[in-house]
Motif scaffolding. Structure first.
Motif, PDB file in Angstrom:
ATOM      1  N   VAL A  91      -8.532   1.385   2.484  1.00 37.99           N
ATOM      2  CA  VAL A  91      -7.797   1.706   1.268  1.00 37.99           C
ATOM      3  C   VAL A  91      -8.741   2.319   0.241  1.00 37.99           C
ATOM      4  N   ILE A 127      -7.159  -7.768  -0.311  1.00 40.85           N
ATOM      5  CA  ILE A 127      -6.300  -6.737   0.269  1.00 40.85           C
ATOM      6  C   ILE A 127      -6.313  -6.916   1.775  1.00 40.85           C
ATOM      7  N   GLU A 171       0.842  -1.195   0.000  1.00 40.50           N
ATOM      8  CA  GLU A 171       0.000   0.000   0.000  1.00 40.50           C
ATOM      9  C   GLU A 171       0.878   1.245   0.000  1.00 40.50           C
ATOM     10  N   THR A 214      -3.493   0.406  -3.211  1.00 43.23           N
ATOM     11  CA  THR A 214      -2.819  -0.876  -3.068  1.00 43.23           C
ATOM     12  C   THR A 214      -2.393  -1.423  -4.423  1.00 43.23           C
TER      13      THR A 214
END
Length: 230
Positions: free
Chosen positions: A182, A177, A139, A144
């Motif tokens: 994010v 992820i 990240e 990401t």
């Protein structure tokens, strides 16, 4: 997905990609790292990590390093699960709970097709297809990326998914992820341009590209919400 016997530690160093030195209750321990990727932005000397203690007396190492508190630019931290075995387990739980395809009747792991062995084969009513799952821990500034190191195997999987789709099967690549909060996901063209090219070709050929973030605490991780793919 939950871990048993989670204990905190302080990361000291990583002599090679398989082991790390971690301070556990004041004692330096050699622990197994459950991720062979580079993870340089995660494993920073002095950072907080969490370990799963093994009950197997025959093991060379007593602990597995599974979660890390990543320092963020500008201050603060983010808890990241870095267990490379977690994404497949998470996807299986998530799909079995009805989140992947309605009416799922079969979800079989590790199924060979062509030159590849995909993570999952599935069936739902008249539909059937393959899924390849990729864990994402890299990240930067809220975005990401995958991969964090070149992966020819990953390129081959995308090419095989594209071929499976061309032959009438459904095909999906799902990026799990292993953190929360994010903004989105992209292929890491800077590190491995061939993977990015293969992913774009796969998407253009009808392969479904998914990215989901996870809620992560030291002893538990679960898939939560989709994030944009760019």
């Amino acid at each position: 997905m939950r871990y048993a016997n989670i204990i905190p530690g302080v990361f000291l160093s990583r002599p090679n990609r398989f082991i790390a030195k971690v301070l556990v209750e004041g004692v330096e321990e050699t622990v197994h790292v459950k991720n062979t990727g580079r993870c340089r932005e995660l494993l920073v000397p002095g950072c907080q990590v969490w370990l799963e203690r093994s009950d197997n007396p025959a093991r060379k190492t007593l602990y597995d390093l599974v979660t890390v508190e990543k320092p963020l630019e500008g201050g603060g931290t983010k808890i990241v699960n870095m267990d490379s075995q977690a994404p497949n387990r998470l996807f299986a739980e998530w799909a079995a709970a009805g989140q992947f395809r309605p009416g799922l009747t079969l979800l079989r792991p590790e199924t060979a097709w062509g030159r590849s062995r995909f993570d999952f084969y599935w069936e739902a009513a008249e539909k059937k297809g393959f899924v390849e799952v990729k864990g994402c821990t890299l990240e930067k500034g809220g975005w990401t990326y995958f991969p964090d190191a070149p992966t020819e195997r990953g390129v081959k999987h995308l090419e095989e998914l594209t071929q499976a789709r061309a032959e009438g099967l459904e095909a999906t690549v799902c990026f799990v992820i292993q953190m929360a909060g994010v903004d989105g996901f992209s292929p890491n063209d800077e590190t491995h341009p061939a993977f990015g090219e293969a992913l774009r070709k796969a998407a253009a050929g009808g392969v479904e590209v998914l990215a989901y973030e996870c809620a992560v605490v030291p002893g538990e991780v679960n898939i939560t919400r989709p994030v944009p793919c760019r």
